[in-house]
Write a protein that holds these residues in place. Sequence first.
Motif, PDB file in Angstrom:
ATOM      1  N   ALA A 239       0.917  -1.355  -0.023  1.00 32.78           N
ATOM      2  CA  ALA A 239      -0.053   0.046  -0.174  1.00 32.78           C
ATOM      3  C   ALA A 239       0.780   1.268  -0.042  1.00 32.78           C
ATOM      4  O   ALA A 239       0.675   2.210  -0.951  1.00 32.78           O
ATOM      5  N   HIS A 240       1.883   1.353   0.893  1.00 32.70           N
ATOM      6  CA  HIS A 240       2.924   2.355   0.897  1.00 32.70           C
ATOM      7  C   HIS A 240       3.539   2.549  -0.428  1.00 32.70           C
ATOM      8  O   HIS A 240       3.666   3.860  -0.839  1.00 32.70           O
ATOM      9  N   GLN A 241       3.734   1.613  -1.086  1.00 33.19           N
ATOM     10  CA  GLN A 241       4.727   2.012  -2.216  1.00 33.19           C
ATOM     11  C   GLN A 241       3.866   2.456  -3.497  1.00 33.19           C
ATOM     12  O   GLN A 241       4.166   3.143  -4.104  1.00 33.19           O
ATOM     13  N   LEU A 242       2.553   1.958  -3.434  1.00 32.35           N
ATOM     14  CA  LEU A 242       1.556   2.262  -4.333  1.00 32.35           C
ATOM     15  C   LEU A 242       0.997   3.933  -4.066  1.00 32.35           C
ATOM     16  O   LEU A 242       1.209   4.604  -5.133  1.00 32.35           O
ATOM     17  N   LEU A 243       0.958   4.165  -2.863  1.00 30.82           N
ATOM     18  CA  LEU A 243       0.605   5.500  -2.607  1.00 30.82           C
ATOM     19  C   LEU A 243       1.763   6.298  -2.990  1.00 30.82           C
ATOM     20  O   LEU A 243       1.485   7.555  -3.389  1.00 30.82           O
ATOM     21  N   ASN A 244       3.132   6.244  -2.672  1.00 28.92           N
ATOM     22  CA  ASN A 244       3.990   7.204  -2.970  1.00 28.92           C
ATOM     23  C   ASN A 244       4.234   7.268  -4.616  1.00 28.92           C
ATOM     24  O   ASN A 244       4.356   8.161  -4.935  1.00 28.92           O
ATOM     25  N   LEU A 245       4.130   5.961  -5.236  1.00 29.45           N
ATOM     26  CA  LEU A 245       4.146   6.054  -6.579  1.00 29.45           C
ATOM     27  C   LEU A 245       2.971   6.944  -7.186  1.00 29.45           C
ATOM     28  O   LEU A 245       3.243   7.677  -8.241  1.00 29.45           O
ATOM     29  N   PHE A 246       1.737   6.792  -6.469  1.00 27.05           N
ATOM     30  CA  PHE A 246       0.427   7.321  -6.953  1.00 27.05           C
ATOM     31  C   PHE A 246       0.880   9.192  -7.005  1.00 27.05           C
ATOM     32  O   PHE A 246       0.584   9.957  -7.794  1.00 27.05           O
ATOM     33  N   ILE A 247       1.405   9.520  -5.631  1.00 28.98           N
ATOM     34  CA  ILE A 247       1.857  10.782  -5.261  1.00 28.98           C
ATOM     35  C   ILE A 247       2.820  11.322  -6.613  1.00 28.98           C
ATOM     36  O   ILE A 247       2.899  12.520  -6.765  1.00 28.98           O
TER      37      ILE A 247
END
Length: 97
Positions: free
Chosen positions: A41-49
Motif C-alpha cells: 500500500a505504501h509503495q502504491l501510494l508513494n508512486l501515485f503521489i
Amino acid sequence: MTSESEALRTYHSRYNNTTYQAVQAAIAADLNTDDLASEPAHQLLNLFIDVALEFVGHPAMLGRRDRLAAAVLHAGLSTDTLRLMALHLANFDKAAS
C-alpha cells in the motif's frame, strides 16, 4: 522546464483530499488491509503521489507513470480503484490546465 518549487506549488494548489482519501480506501480494500503503511500500500501510494508530481512537471519525477503502472498490475487493483486514481490524477494533468 518546471522548477521543483513551481511543481510543488502547482501540486498543492490542485490537490483534492477527498479524491485522494477515496483512492487510499480503495487501495486498502483491494489489498485487504487496514494498514496503509504496509509495503504494498505504501509503495502504491508513494508512486501515485509521484505521478501527480510528474503531471505538474516536477523534474525528478519523470518516468513514474511507468513504475506506477507496473505496481498496479502487480497488485491487481480493481477497475473501480483505477477509475478513482484517474479521477484524482485528472486534477494534475497538464493537458487539462
